[in-house]
Design a protein around this motif. Structure first.
Motif, PDB file in Angstrom:
ATOM      1  N   ILE A  25      16.045  -5.715   0.263  1.00  0.00           N
ATOM      2  CA  ILE A  25      14.753  -4.924  -0.330  1.00  0.00           C
ATOM      3  C   ILE A  25      13.684  -4.690   1.097  1.00  0.00           C
ATOM      4  O   ILE A  25      13.161  -3.681   1.167  1.00  0.00           O
ATOM      5  CB  ILE A  25      14.098  -5.320  -1.526  1.00  0.00           C
ATOM      6  CG1 ILE A  25      15.029  -5.371  -2.632  1.00  0.00           C
ATOM      7  CG2 ILE A  25      12.875  -4.652  -1.741  1.00  0.00           C
ATOM      8  CD1 ILE A  25      15.504  -4.054  -3.000  1.00  0.00           C
ATOM      9  N   TYR A  26      13.304  -5.740   1.743  1.00  0.00           N
ATOM     10  CA  TYR A  26      12.435  -5.485   2.917  1.00  0.00           C
ATOM     11  C   TYR A  26      12.909  -4.512   3.765  1.00  0.00           C
ATOM     12  O   TYR A  26      12.399  -3.567   4.356  1.00  0.00           O
ATOM     13  CB  TYR A  26      12.074  -6.898   3.332  1.00  0.00           C
ATOM     14  CG  TYR A  26      11.433  -7.768   2.624  1.00  0.00           C
ATOM     15  CD1 TYR A  26      10.465  -7.431   1.730  1.00  0.00           C
ATOM     16  CD2 TYR A  26      11.674  -9.154   2.726  1.00  0.00           C
ATOM     17  CE1 TYR A  26       9.600  -8.285   1.000  1.00  0.00           C
ATOM     18  CE2 TYR A  26      10.997 -10.051   1.909  1.00  0.00           C
ATOM     19  CZ  TYR A  26       9.777  -9.794   1.142  1.00  0.00           C
ATOM     20  OH  TYR A  26       9.069 -10.431   0.336  1.00  0.00           O
ATOM     21  N   VAL A  72       4.351  -7.275   6.591  1.00  0.00           N
ATOM     22  CA  VAL A  72       3.647  -7.363   5.310  1.00  0.00           C
ATOM     23  C   VAL A  72       4.194  -8.595   4.578  1.00  0.00           C
ATOM     24  O   VAL A  72       3.491  -9.192   3.814  1.00  0.00           O
ATOM     25  CB  VAL A  72       3.867  -6.177   4.546  1.00  0.00           C
ATOM     26  CG1 VAL A  72       3.281  -6.157   2.999  1.00  0.00           C
ATOM     27  CG2 VAL A  72       3.094  -4.778   5.273  1.00  0.00           C
ATOM     28  N   ALA A  73       5.401  -8.801   4.394  1.00  0.00           N
ATOM     29  CA  ALA A  73       6.254  -9.867   3.702  1.00  0.00           C
ATOM     30  C   ALA A  73       5.667 -11.218   4.015  1.00  0.00           C
ATOM     31  O   ALA A  73       5.499 -12.076   3.492  1.00  0.00           O
ATOM     32  CB  ALA A  73       7.627  -9.578   3.592  1.00  0.00           C
ATOM     33  N   TYR A 131      12.976   3.056   4.658  1.00  0.00           N
ATOM     34  CA  TYR A 131      11.999   4.232   3.973  1.00  0.00           C
ATOM     35  C   TYR A 131      11.041   4.655   4.772  1.00  0.00           C
ATOM     36  O   TYR A 131      10.625   5.694   5.300  1.00  0.00           O
ATOM     37  CB  TYR A 131      11.680   3.632   2.494  1.00  0.00           C
ATOM     38  CG  TYR A 131      10.829   5.011   2.143  1.00  0.00           C
ATOM     39  CD1 TYR A 131      11.388   6.095   1.956  1.00  0.00           C
ATOM     40  CD2 TYR A 131       9.681   4.503   1.869  1.00  0.00           C
ATOM     41  CE1 TYR A 131      10.334   7.148   1.193  1.00  0.00           C
ATOM     42  CE2 TYR A 131       8.388   5.472   1.533  1.00  0.00           C
ATOM     43  CZ  TYR A 131       9.295   6.671   1.269  1.00  0.00           C
ATOM     44  OH  TYR A 131       8.010   7.889   0.818  1.00  0.00           O
ATOM     45  N   MET A 162      16.144 -10.282  -1.643  1.00  0.00           N
ATOM     46  CA  MET A 162      14.771  -9.676  -1.279  1.00  0.00           C
ATOM     47  C   MET A 162      14.829  -9.168   0.194  1.00  0.00           C
ATOM     48  O   MET A 162      14.404  -8.211   0.733  1.00  0.00           O
ATOM     49  CB  MET A 162      13.624 -10.837  -1.155  1.00  0.00           C
ATOM     50  CG  MET A 162      12.385 -10.329  -1.720  1.00  0.00           C
ATOM     51  SD  MET A 162      12.245  -9.642  -3.143  1.00  0.00           S
ATOM     52  CE  MET A 162      11.036  -8.764  -3.041  1.00  0.00           C
ATOM     53  N   ARG A 211       6.868  -3.311  10.316  1.00  0.00           N
ATOM     54  CA  ARG A 211       5.728  -3.399   9.228  1.00  0.00           C
ATOM     55  C   ARG A 211       6.163  -4.104   8.082  1.00  0.00           C
ATOM     56  O   ARG A 211       5.548  -4.666   7.451  1.00  0.00           O
ATOM     57  CB  ARG A 211       5.384  -1.750   9.017  1.00  0.00           C
ATOM     58  CG  ARG A 211       4.179  -1.503   7.945  1.00  0.00           C
ATOM     59  CD  ARG A 211       3.977  -0.375   7.835  1.00  0.00           C
ATOM     60  NE  ARG A 211       2.808   0.150   6.743  1.00  0.00           N
ATOM     61  CZ  ARG A 211       3.446   0.346   5.606  1.00  0.00           C
ATOM     62  NH1 ARG A 211       4.557   0.670   5.339  1.00  0.00           N
ATOM     63  NH2 ARG A 211       2.558   0.702   4.624  1.00  0.00           N
ATOM     64  N   SER A 212       7.362  -3.784   7.655  1.00  0.00           N
ATOM     65  CA  SER A 212       7.945  -4.252   6.551  1.00  0.00           C
ATOM     66  C   SER A 212       8.024  -5.577   6.449  1.00  0.00           C
ATOM     67  O   SER A 212       7.420  -6.524   5.223  1.00  0.00           O
ATOM     68  CB  SER A 212       9.385  -3.731   6.075  1.00  0.00           C
ATOM     69  OG  SER A 212       9.790  -4.195   4.998  1.00  0.00           O
ATOM     70  N   ASN A 248      12.919  -1.330   2.605  1.00  0.00           N
ATOM     71  CA  ASN A 248      11.325  -0.464   2.490  1.00  0.00           C
ATOM     72  C   ASN A 248      11.141  -0.183   4.107  1.00  0.00           C
ATOM     73  O   ASN A 248      10.573   0.857   4.198  1.00  0.00           O
ATOM     74  CB  ASN A 248      10.418  -1.833   2.343  1.00  0.00           C
ATOM     75  CG  ASN A 248      10.460  -1.979   0.875  1.00  0.00           C
ATOM     76  OD1 ASN A 248      10.895  -1.203   0.014  1.00  0.00           O
ATOM     77  ND2 ASN A 248      10.154  -3.432   0.580  1.00  0.00           N
TER      78      ASN A 248
END
Lengths: 247, 330, 235, 289, 441
Positions: free
Chosen positions: D4-5, D259-260, D11, D1, D255-256, D8
């Motif tokens: 992926i964070y 948020v998580a 991106y 995970m 930010r990523s 993100n």
């Protein structure tokens, strides 16, 4: 009045001022001469508090002001101007001077009564304009004066701070040759009326010899020669530094 | 000077005040509310101009202090509905906006030029984010309703809000506006005002004559912010509802727009600008859905062709018609 | 006549900086511009370059009135300038700084005709400095780059502002050699200096500037003979 | 995970970098904070959506290339007109006029977009859908995001190459470092200023073009992006390319992960970082005073 | 040809509806009506929606289009009591500040007969009090906040505004209906998450949903609540966080571009493999996203506003509305269009009803009186305006399903859940929160 004792100033490793001492008494006009890069500007900044000396002391009226901030020094009675005129160009000539008078009276932080309502300060400002022959321009913005008058106003503003000690950096630079004596006459007259101790940074020997009682010659961070203008002009070492070849 | 009170400016002010006080006799209630809006925004425009014209720095985030004033009123009503009096509301908006601008200003005045503008803008965005984020505390984007307050103990229960707005409140707004204008006039002409202009004209010299530049600029910032807060407080009753948009950068930009529209070189310019902008913006929105073309186009033309704003243009014209005499000084 | 300045007045706002300044440079000459700091030497040079717009008077270069021309068109017609504080672009390498000149002059109808070797000939040290960033150079090195960068514009007249100031005596001699070599390439020079000392060894003729006015023009010997002038510009 | 964070965050950083790069270049070379930058981005978005809509059925990459090219050309053209007519007289004017005229232009462009494209949202997700998803450590991840990261990397490399290696870029940097000296060197200031502005505008257009496959083009889409780009440029340093990159990464990754792990702080944290940096270092992390 | 018949049918039907509404004492007032004259001047109707900014595309323009269409249709039919409708479309721009000023202008200066408008809850809250303040009739048509017409505590006085109305139901019903649908289809759900925009709309929607779902399914655990900024273009971070939370159902009140963007990115990231969406206003988005829209998601319709419900064979008005709208604008109407229909038709019906009672052209107060307890037909069934001046509607929740008839998923006709209005709307005088708290689950 002002005493500079063994002042040393180093930037990184290079010594710009290397043990300078002098004093200036009340009512005395002293010229500081020296070639470009001799350390004149540094000396001025040390006295005005914009630089702190590496070692040594600066005394005003016997009080040690070595560690005082520029603001504190102004309040204690040191005023300076700059080689380039610094006016408040959009303010009227009267306001230029009155602001300085009010500053001296610690009245600048007042919010409500109009500045023109401060009668004493206004009268004082008008009196100073009178001394400097600027009263006919009172209501014009500073930007509209001639170069000569700007220089005079610049000095008048410094003068309005009622300094015990005045630092004038090239008071006639930028003034047309034809006008330089007129400008100096006005300034020196005014200073004479208050008897302020004055240090003038100058390179124009005409001015130095006509208006200054004493001369200090600064070269490579030390005082190379001192004396009356004539004595200094006759000193071969001073001659070489000031007019000679640098190679 | 002794003739200060009797100068032509003082006469003009007296005349303007009389006209304002007589307006309810000739103007429809609707236009009265618009004038009221314009007058309350004019207080803010005067505040912004203290920084722009007299301190020489451009704030692109003055919405934050306007919002501080308005939200002081709103939160007072939300949390102390029993003590919701006009005098308390005004005190709250003055106090809170002074506090916020003192805090934000302390950071901003260390910088000038574009850095100052960017910092004020960023802080306004922060204010907006807080007001919208603190949904549980401020009602978030839906905002807060501002009901009628009491006036020094007088209840207004019998009065319809609108009657109140175009009746007594109009005179209150005129009164506050007039007082604010006079205070600002006094400030810019006071020793402090002159010192402030001195820092604008020549920061180096100002320091050399013993002016504490940053501290004075900070005072100016607080005065300016407090004017915005007062404006926000007065306006909040006119509008009856406040939302966080008033602290956003778009509204902050509009304040600058007002000031430039009126002309920032002349003391009264911002007042004219606030009034004109209020009408321009509303009539553009009411006239066409392409109102942004009108408001934006006006702005572009203004900047290109009339940088002195409306009052600057008039003064320039007057100066041309009377050769030999300069235009008015701010 | 290569350059002719005729009665140029220049103002900043309402302050007069230059007062009816006239001067001339003929092909192949090195002309001195002598005067104290703040006397107006830099303002004269900037007026010639079009960086300052005179209020009155005219500037003629190669028999063409360029008073209203842009700086760029003046550069393309053969003027180049190395300012007092060098102003080497700090984030660009020495090569890039100098190439800027080559690139600009390649926009001339006759194209660029400067080669890096010419620069190395005048200042051999440049070869070592070639890939250094401008900001890392010493004062003297910056001056070399500034002069070479101006040369890379393939000028007919080079304006050098205080090129000797702050240089060690050995380096000064080096610069004087360089100047003679540049003249050898058929390029005229105006050299601004605050004292006559070093300048007297390279200039053919000099103007003495004070308070924005031209006080005197003549050979270095004539200036040295005049006590009043030596007080201003040294001996 | 965690990967992926990070992806993100990358991106989002890519998106920010792409949209703030142009703002940064314009700020650096011209010293103007272009409030209409977001509107140029919106133009890119609408143009790209229009072209993608026209090319339904074509291969995804072809659609994207055409749309991006069209978006860049149009945004660039609008930038050209804007610079040569409205901004040119502003360079010698005080700050307030520069800021306000771009504010006015922002409003003009907003309504012009509505006049030309109508007010309806425009969907152009065909390329996004066509590219599908892949598995990364057991998580599904859209290929299009990887594609955008790739394009952004390419665009970043291209701009780096342009600025570091080409005649044009070196001249632009010279202007940025020392305007007066650049002028004294005879560098064609006017022409290069126009080039820089058009380049910045085209980059805004590219940003808009690459975003519409993931989110519809809607009126006012530029306003929010402007704020984000603004934060990045402020954090990174006015006009610094390196700063823009670092600022984008900082914002994107922060930010990523916020948020998580602490979602309530998503936006306030970004503003707080920006304000903190402005307070401590007002010229930004890599800016020059 | 077919379209023409449709319209003719509709006209007949609309006439019947008007009659029905005014049927209370048609005979008794007829003579009276004839005596009082009705002015021939057109009626000024201001329609305010977002025509700029991000809310224009999804709400403002579909709403405004429906206003234009209906004004046109009614005008061809002879207007309202013979007076033509002069529709003024205006932009809901500039925030509450500009809207308050604009409403004052419309009422006091332009003297419009009625204002139909507002999408933003903030604007509604700011503007609706002006109705009584200035004496102008106002019909809020779309804004969703449940507190607009409610008091702070139950029981509260109704109506809050004499001249202010809302002609559609508020967000309470969407979220309650969703909770009810979840209870029906997934009674064993354990983990629910929420993603809602970080402003009042998102906060309120989640608030009501959370209250309702906890009441209905006490075992549910809220595993994540995310608050993305409005107009976010990149939801990857949020999607990963949702995946990490293990939620089975994700509640969302996202709208417009945000909803589309989120669904699109979530699908590509595989979120729908593990979770289902429960979208409080999800109805428009299958049409916007096309075949890409995932199947099996719970979508609420802000009422029962759906182009396929009520079924066309059973409710010809819906068929007519949908076909006419599609013909004019190339799209199926979405709920904002239905809301606009309700607003303009509520006004028309109320005027006609009032006129039939008092004769002539009714005053604003008479119209308001007539509207205070009004029931009328809409393409979605019956709309009832209660004594609290708030509309009540049935609420439809469907589950998306791809069929061969449309290029996008529709709501599965086999699983359409329609909750009657009493089941999803608090009764007048009771706040939504207290009403939910009082349920016996």
């Amino acid at each position: 009045m002002l005493e500079v004792k063994d002042v040393v100033k180093a930037f990184d490793k290079s010594l710009v001022i290397n043990g300078v001492s002098f004093s200036i008494a009340e009512n005395e006009v002293v010229a500081l001469l020296g070639p470009n890069g001799a350390g004149k500007t540094t000396m001025v900044n040390l006295i005005s508090g914009h630089l702190q000396p590496t070692s040594g002391k600066i005394l005003l009226n016997g009080e040690d002001i070595t560690n005082a901030s520029p603001y504190q020094r102004i309040k204690k009675g040191i005023a300076r101007n700059f080689q380039i005129t610094h006016l408040f160009e959009d303010l009227s000539v009267l306001d230029n001077v009155r602001t300085c008078v009010l500053s001296n009276r610690n009245q600048l932080g007042r919010f409500f009564k109009p500045a023109s309502g401060y009668k004493e300060a206004t009268e004082e400002a008008r009196a100073i304009l009178g001394i400097f022959n600027l009263e006919q321009f009172s209501d014009q913005p500073g930007s509209e004066l001639s170069e000569g008058d700007k220089k005079v106003l610049d000095t008048a503003m410094t003068f309005a701070l009622k300094p015990d000690f005045l630092l004038l950096d090239e008071p006639t630079s930028g003034v047309a040759t034809a006008d330089k004596f007129k400008v100096m006459d006005t300034i020196i007259d005014a200073i004479g009326k208050r008897g302020t101790a004055t240090l003038i940074i100058e390179h124009d020997m005409d001015i130095v010899s006509d208006y200054c009682q004493r001369v200090l010659v600064l070269a490579e961070g030390t005082i190379l020669a001192r004396g009356t203008p004539q004595e200094v002009m006759d000193d071969p070492r001073a001659q070489e530094t000031l007019f000679g070849v640098s190679e | 000077m002794t003739n200060y009170l009797f100068s032509s400016r003082a006469l003009g002010y007296l005349l303007a005040l009389i006209v304002l006080l007589l307006l309810p006799q000739v103007l429809s209630p609707y236009h009265l509310t618009l004038v009221e809006t314009g007058l309350s925004l004019a207080i803010m425009a005067l505040g912004l101009n203290l920084l722009l014209r007299y301190a020489g720095v451009l704030s692109f985030g003055h919405g934050a202090y306007f919002a501080a004033g308005a939200y002081a009123v709103g939160l007072l009503n939300m949390y102390f509905p029993d003590n919701f009096s006009f005098e308390l509301a005004m005190l709250a908006s003055l106090g809170v906006s002074a506090l916020v601008s003192a805090l934000f200003g302390f950071v901003c005045v260390r910088h000038t030029r574009i850095f100052f503008s960017i910092l004020t803008l960023a802080l306004a965005m922060l204010m907006f984010a807080i007001l919208e984020k603190a949904y549980h505390f401020t009602g978030g984007s839906d905002g807060i309703r501002i009901p009628l307050p009491t006036f020094f103990g007088i209840e207004l229960t019998g009065m319809r809000r609108f009657q109140f707005l175009v009746g007594p409140y109009y005179y209150i707004v005129v009164g506050i506006f007039a007082a604010a204008t006079l205070v600002m006039l006094a400030v810019v002409n006071s020793p402090f005002g002159k010192a402030l202009q001195a820092t604008r004209d020549n920061e180096v010299r100002a320091e050399m004559v013993g002016i504490r530049v940053k501290r004075f600029r900070w005072y100016a910032f607080v005065i300016s912010g407090t004017f915005c807060g007062l404006s926000g407080g007065v306006w909040s009753f006119v509008n009856g509802h406040i939302t966080p948009e008033i602290s956003g950068w778009v509204f902050s930009g509009e304040i600058v727009y007002m000031v430039l529209l009126g002309g920032f070189m002349i003391f009264e310019g911002p007042i004219v600008g606030a009034m004109l902008f209020t009408y321009l913006r509303l009539y553009a929105v009411a006239w066409t859905e392409y109102w942004m073309l009108i408001v934006g186009g006006t702005l572009v033309l203004l900047v290109l062709l009339l940088p002195g704003g409306v009052t600057g243009g008039i003064a320039g014209l007057a100066a041309r018609l009377r050769p030999g005499r300069g235009g008015g000084r701010g | 006549m290569l350059l002719k300045m005729d009665k140029v007045d220049f103002f900043v706002k309402k302050t007069q900086i230059l007062r009816s300044v006239s001067l001339e440079v003929t092909p192949g000459e090195i002309v001195g511009l002598l005067g104290r700091n703040g006397a107006g030497k830099s303002s004269i040079m900037k007026s010639v370059m079009g960086l300052y717009q005179p209020k009155n008077g005219s500037i003629t270069f190669l028999d063409r009135d360029v008073t209203k021309d842009s700086t760029r068109s003046r550069v393309l017609s053969g003027l180049a300038y190395a300012p007092e504080d060098s102003r080497v672009f700090p984030e660009l390498t020495v090569a890039e700084n100098i190439n800027l000149g080559v690139w600009v002059s390649s926009d001339r109808p006759q194209g660029a005709d400067f080669h890096h070797e010419q620069g190395f000939e005048i200042f051999p040290k440049l070869q070592q400095l070639w890939d250094r960033k401008g900001g890392t150079l010493s004062g003297g090195e910056k001056k070399m780059v500034a002069v070479t960068r101006a040369l890379a514009l393939s000028p007919k007249l080079l304006l050098l502002d205080e090129s000797f100031e702050g240089l060690a005596p050995l380096v000064v001699r080096h610069f004087m050699d360089a100047m003679r070599r540049i003249r050898g390439m058929g390029i005229s020079i105006i050299l601004a200096a605050s004292n006559l000392g070093n300048a007297s060894k390279v200039v053919d003729r000099a103007y003495v500037v004070e308070r924005g006015e031209i006080l005197f023009q003549g050979t270095p010997e004539q200036i040295m003979a005049d006590e009043k002038l030596t007080l201003i510009v040294g001996r | 995970m965690g990967l992926i964070y990070a992806l993100n965050g990358l991106y989002f950083a890519a998106f920010l970098f792409l949209t703030s790069l142009g703002l940064s270049i314009i700020l650096g070379v011209m010293g103007i904070l272009n409030l209409a930058h977001g509107s140029l981005y919106a133009i890119g978005g609408f143009v790209a959506a229009y072209f993608i809509g026209m090319m339904t059925g074509s291969p995804a990459v072809l659609m994207l290339v055409t749309a991006a090219a069209a978006a860049m050309v149009l945004a660039g053209a609008v930038g050209l007109v804007m610079e040569t007519t409205l901004l040119k007289p502003m360079y010698k004017r005080p700050l307030e006029y520069q800021l306000l005229i771009t504010f006015g232009i922002l409003m003009l462009i907003e309504d012009l977009i509505k006049l030309v494209f109508g007010g309806e949202s425009r969907y152009a997700s065909a390329p996004f859908d066509a590219m599908g998803s892949i598995e990364i450590t057991g998580h599904t991840y859209p290929v299009y995001f990887l594609f955008v990261m790739g394009i952004t990397a390419l665009a970043g490399l291209f701009i780096w190459w342009l600025m570091a290696k080409t005649k044009l870029g070196i001249m632009l940097r010279a202007i940025e470092m020392d305007r007066d000296m650049a002028q004294a060197m005879g560098i064609p200031m006017r022409r290069l200023t126009v080039v820089a502005f058009v380049l910045g505008a085209a980059l805004a257009g590219l940003g808009g073009a690459l975003v519409v496959p993931t989110t519809p083009a809607v009126l006012g889409m530029g306003m929010d992006v402007l704020i984000m780009a603004f934060i990045v440029v402020v954090i990174g340093g006015l006009g610094s390319l390196k700063g823009t990159l670092v600022g984008s990464l900082l914002v994107g990754l922060t930010r990523s992960f916020t948020v998580a792990f602490y979602a309530e702080l998503e936006m306030p944290l970004l503003f707080m970082i920006a304000v903190l940096i402005l307070v401590v270092k007002p010229e930004g992390l890599f800016g020059q005073k | 040809m077919a379209q023409k018949t449709n319209r003719r049918q509709f006209l007949k039907m609309a006439g019947a509806a008007g009659l029905g509404a005014g049927a209370v004492s048609v005979m008794g007032t007829k003579a009276l009506a004839a005596k009082k004259s009705i002015p021939k001047t057109p009626i000024k109707v201001a329609a305010i929606s977002f025509l700029s900014g991000p809310a224009a595309g999804p709400f403002g323009i579909p709403g405004d289009n429906a206003y234009k269409m209906m004004a046109d249709v009614y005008n061809k039919q002879g207007g309202i009591l013979g007076r033509k409708i002069d529709l003024i479309s205006l932009d809901e721009a500039g925030g509450a500040k500009t809207q308050v000023e604009l409403a004052r202008k419309l009422i006091l200066e332009d003297k419009v007969d009625v204002i139909l408008g507002y999408i933003s809850s903030g604007d509604c809250k700011a503007v609706l009090p002006l109705s009584d303040e200035l004496g102008g009739l106002m019909l809020a048509y779309d804004c969703g906040t449940h507190v607009l017409m409610e008091g702070k505590k139950s029981p509260y006085k109704t109506p809050k505004f004499q001249l202010g109305f809302r002609t559609s139901a508020h967000l309470g019903q969407d979220n309650i209906a969703l909770a009810l649908a979840i209870k029906k289809y997934m009674p064993d759900v354990k983990k629910i998450a929420g993603i809602n925009q970080d402003y009042a709309w998102g906060r309120d929607s989640w608030h009501i949903f959370e209250l309702a779902i906890k009441k209905l399914l006490p075992q549910v655990e809220i595993v994540k609540t995310l608050w993305p900024k409005i107009f976010t273009t990149d939801y990857t971070a949020h999607i990963s966080a949702l995946q990490g939370s293990g939620a089975q159902i994700i509640h969302s009140s996202l709208w417009g571009g945000d909803a589309v963007t989120f669904i699109k990115q979530a699908k590509a990231a595989g979120l729908f493999k593990q979770a289902k969406m429960a979208m409080s206003r999800g109805e428009p988005y299958p049409q916007e996203l096309g075949a890409e829209f995932p199947e099996g998601q719970f979508l609420c319709c802000a009422g029962a506003h759906y182009f396929l419900y009520p079924a066309w064979d059973k409710w010809p008005l819906n068929k007519w509305f949908v076909s006419e709208f599609k013909k004019r604008y190339g799209k199926y109407p979405t709920y904002p269009s239905y809301h606009a229909y309700q607003a303009i038709t509520a006004y028309k019906t109320a005027v006609e009803k009032a006129s039939s009672l008092v004769g002539g052209w009714p005053t604003m107060e008479q119209t308001a009186k007539a509207m205070g307890n009004l029931s009328f037909e809409t393409p979605s069934g019956y709309c009832v305006i209660n004594k609290d001046h708030n509309a009540r509607e049935d609420c439809l929740v469907g589950i998306s399903k791809m069929t061969k008839d449309y290029p996008f998923p529709i709501l599965d006709p086999q699983r359409l859940e329609v909750f009657p209005s009493f089941q999803v709307n608090a009764p007048a005088g009771l706040t939504t929160e207290e009403w939910i708290a009082g349920w016996k689950s």
